[in-house]
Design a protein around this motif. Structure first.
Motif, mmCIF file in Angstrom:
data_model
loop_
_atom_site.group_PDB
_atom_site.id
_atom_site.type_symbol
_atom_site.label_atom_id
_atom_site.label_comp_id
_atom_site.label_asym_id
_atom_site.label_seq_id
_atom_site.Cartn_x
_atom_site.Cartn_y
_atom_site.Cartn_z
ATOM 1 N N ASP A 152 49.816 9.357 -16.048
ATOM 2 C CA ASP A 152 48.344 9.654 -16.697
ATOM 3 C C ASP A 152 48.619 9.416 -18.209
ATOM 4 O OD1 ASP A 152 47.331 10.639 -14.230
ATOM 5 O OD2 ASP A 152 48.198 12.760 -14.699
ATOM 6 N N SER A 153 49.670 9.611 -18.618
ATOM 7 C CA SER A 153 49.723 9.229 -20.079
ATOM 8 C C SER A 153 50.916 8.194 -20.375
ATOM 9 C CB SER A 153 49.801 10.343 -21.046
ATOM 10 O OG SER A 153 51.081 10.932 -20.802
ATOM 11 N N ASP A 154 51.004 7.560 -21.741
ATOM 12 C CA ASP A 154 52.097 6.630 -21.874
ATOM 13 C C ASP A 154 53.307 7.542 -22.460
ATOM 14 O OD1 ASP A 154 50.725 4.495 -21.210
ATOM 15 O OD2 ASP A 154 50.108 3.757 -23.250
ATOM 16 N N GLU A 155 53.148 8.712 -22.461
ATOM 17 C CA GLU A 155 54.307 9.486 -23.044
ATOM 18 C C GLU A 155 55.449 9.595 -22.102
ATOM 19 O OE1 GLU A 155 55.425 14.050 -24.743
ATOM 20 O OE2 GLU A 155 53.093 13.489 -24.416
#
Length: 516
Positions: free
Chosen positions: A500-503
């Motif tokens: 859901d995110s690039d983290e």
């Protein structure tokens, strides 16, 4: 594959140097001038006639024009004006300068001393400071897009930039005619004058700059009549005007400096033909630098998915606006007059000397002195007018959060208010407000891609990479670096692992499939 680039206009100080030297000479009083009984007032200004750039140097030729007001006991006028000049030819070592450069030189007269050797000869000496600078405009080419059929991945980096939009010098001419009040005598001759500027303000408009401010004028003159009464007159004249400035518009950031250039004061007749008007013609030399702030996305890295992409980069230093700030500080002191008593104050003037500036935590530390000159009527018959000077030190920090040493801006200093009052016949109270302003730009170091080459993928290198692998994330990893290592698009990594995110977190597992 082609890189689409954007020119970023920048300006920089490529070379600068400061030198000091002494001017001194013994000056004979001209035959048409009476003997000197006592010196009253003196002043000088530096006039630069020629600037000749060379290799790593610049030669400056000019003169120091001085004016002396002295008292004589011979018949006729008791006050006499003497004008003269001392020429100079100075070579300044300016490393990095070239003969084709446009060099700016500013000069200042310091520690002017004029003394009597005898009634027919004076000694004139002063310390002169010359500051030389070479400024230049240059372009940095920043990649903003990629054009081509090759399947590549690229990422963009957002930047806030301040580009130089307008860089030029200009002049503003001002003409005024001031009529003396009715209770003042007609003018026989002007003995002394002083012109200064205050509250000068520039505003950026569409295709023009507006300028406004005040001119402070002081004249000491002999009136008409048998006894030639001496009178002083002082006034403040507001002014405003427009400078054409093609390409500027509201919202741009001005950094505009000015100085008083040539001036001429003359006696003019009024409507009745009487010598009651003071004509003032002056020129403001204006240095115009106008910047435009812009948000820009540049391509910071590229890699190939179906081919090998190599980049050539170079280091560049861009900048963004950090602060445009103005600060004020108060200075006070008592000035003692030696060699006579003061009956009445005539005129006071001051200028700010900025001797040291140093970047400290969250600001610029400024140190220097306020140089005050006060003219007065004395109680001495042989020297009815006098002048006393004083240097009042100041210490002030101009607050600028997040400033670093490489972000130093040029600080402009001026006297906003000056008030001098008599305490007794030998002491004066000086109060002043000093104003400092600067525009500071934050240095933004970047690696700019200047060239891209595309080649076929190395079959040996590709065969060594697994077709499918579970990758364990390490500290410092990100999707870009992982995708670049395995020649996999970032979007594929994100989709394949339902991110859901690039983290990413250390220890996290990612599924990587070659050719996905």
């Amino acid at each position: 594959m082609e890189l689409i680039k954007r020119n970023i206009h920048m300006d920089r100080l490529r070379a600068e140097a400061v030198t000091q030297f002494t001017l001194e000479d013994d000056v004979n009083i001209p035959e048409n001038k009476p003997d000197v009984n006592a010196l009253n007032l003196e002043k000088a200004e530096l006039i630069i006639d020629e600037i000749k750039p060379g290799t790593d140097s610049v030669t400056v030729r000019g003169r120091m024009a001085y004016v002396v007001l002295y008292h004589t006991v011979e018949e006729g006028s008791s006050l006499v004006v003497l004008e003269g000049k001392l020429s100079f030819d100075e070579k300044i070592n300016l490393r990095g300068a070239m003969p084709t450069d446009s060099v700016t030189v500013e000069g200042e007269v310091e520690d002017l001393t004029i003394s009597m050797i005898n009634s027919r000869k004076l000694n004139v000496q002063s310390l002169v400071t010359l500051s030389a600078q070479v400024e230049e405009i240059y372009d940095e080419e920043a990649p903003v897009a990629v054009h081509g059929d090759e399947k590549t991945e690229y990422r963009k980096m957002p930047l806030e930039l301040a580009q130089i939009a307008i860089s030029k010098n200009d002049i503003f001419r001002l003409k005024e005619e001031i009529t003396l009040p009715s209770n003042y005598p007609n003018i026989f001759q002007i003995l002394w004058d002083n012109v200064s500027l205050g509250d000068v303000e520039f505003k950026v408009m569409e295709e023009k700059l507006t300028i406004s401010g005040d001119v402070h004028l002081f004249v000491l003159y002999e009136g008409e009549g048998e006894d030639h009464p001496v009178r002083s007159f002082e006034t403040t004249i507001p002014f405003s005007g427009i400078l054409e400035c093609h390409g500027c518009r509201e919202g741009m950031l001005p950094d505009i400096r000015y100085r008083l250039g040539q001036k001429e004061i003359s006696i003019r007749p009024d409507f009745d033909g009487e010598e009651r008007c003071v004509g003032l013609e002056m020129v403001l030399d204006i240095v115009i630098r106008i910047y435009e702030e812009e948000k820009l996305e540049i391509i910071s890295d590229i890699y190939g998915v179906s081919n090998e992409v190599k980049t050539v980069t170079h280091k560049a230093s861009l900048r963004r606006l950090l602060s445009r700030v103005t600060g004020k500080t108060k200075v006070t002191d008592h000035v003692h007059v030696t060699g006579g008593s003061v009956l009445q104050l005539l005129h006071s003037e001051g200028c700010v000397s900025l001797e040291q500036q140093e970047v400290v935590e969250n600001g610029i530390l400024l140190q220097g002195s306020l140089q005050v000159k006060v003219m007065y009527i004395s109680g001495e018959d042989d020297a009815p007018y006098g002048c006393t000077q004083a240097q009042i030190p100041y210490h002030y920090t101009l607050e600028i959060p997040e400033i670093a040493p490489e972000d130093m801006g040029k600080v402009h200093a001026e006297v906003e208010q000056l008030q001098v009052t008599m305490l007794d016949g030998e002491e004066m109270d000086v109060k002043a407000v000093l104003c400092f302003s600067t525009v500071v730009f934050k240095s933004v170091p970047v690696e700019l891609i200047s060239q891209v080459t595309v080649s076929e993928l190395d079959s040996g290198k590709m065969s060594s990479l697994p077709g499918m692998v579970v990758y364990v994330v390490k500290d410092g990893d990100n999707l870009w670096n992982i995708g670049k290592k395995y020649y996999v698009p970032v979007d594929s990594l994100r989709e394949m692992n339902s991110l859901d995110s690039d983290e990413l977190k250390a220890g996290q597992k990612l599924l990587i499939v070659k050719g996905s």
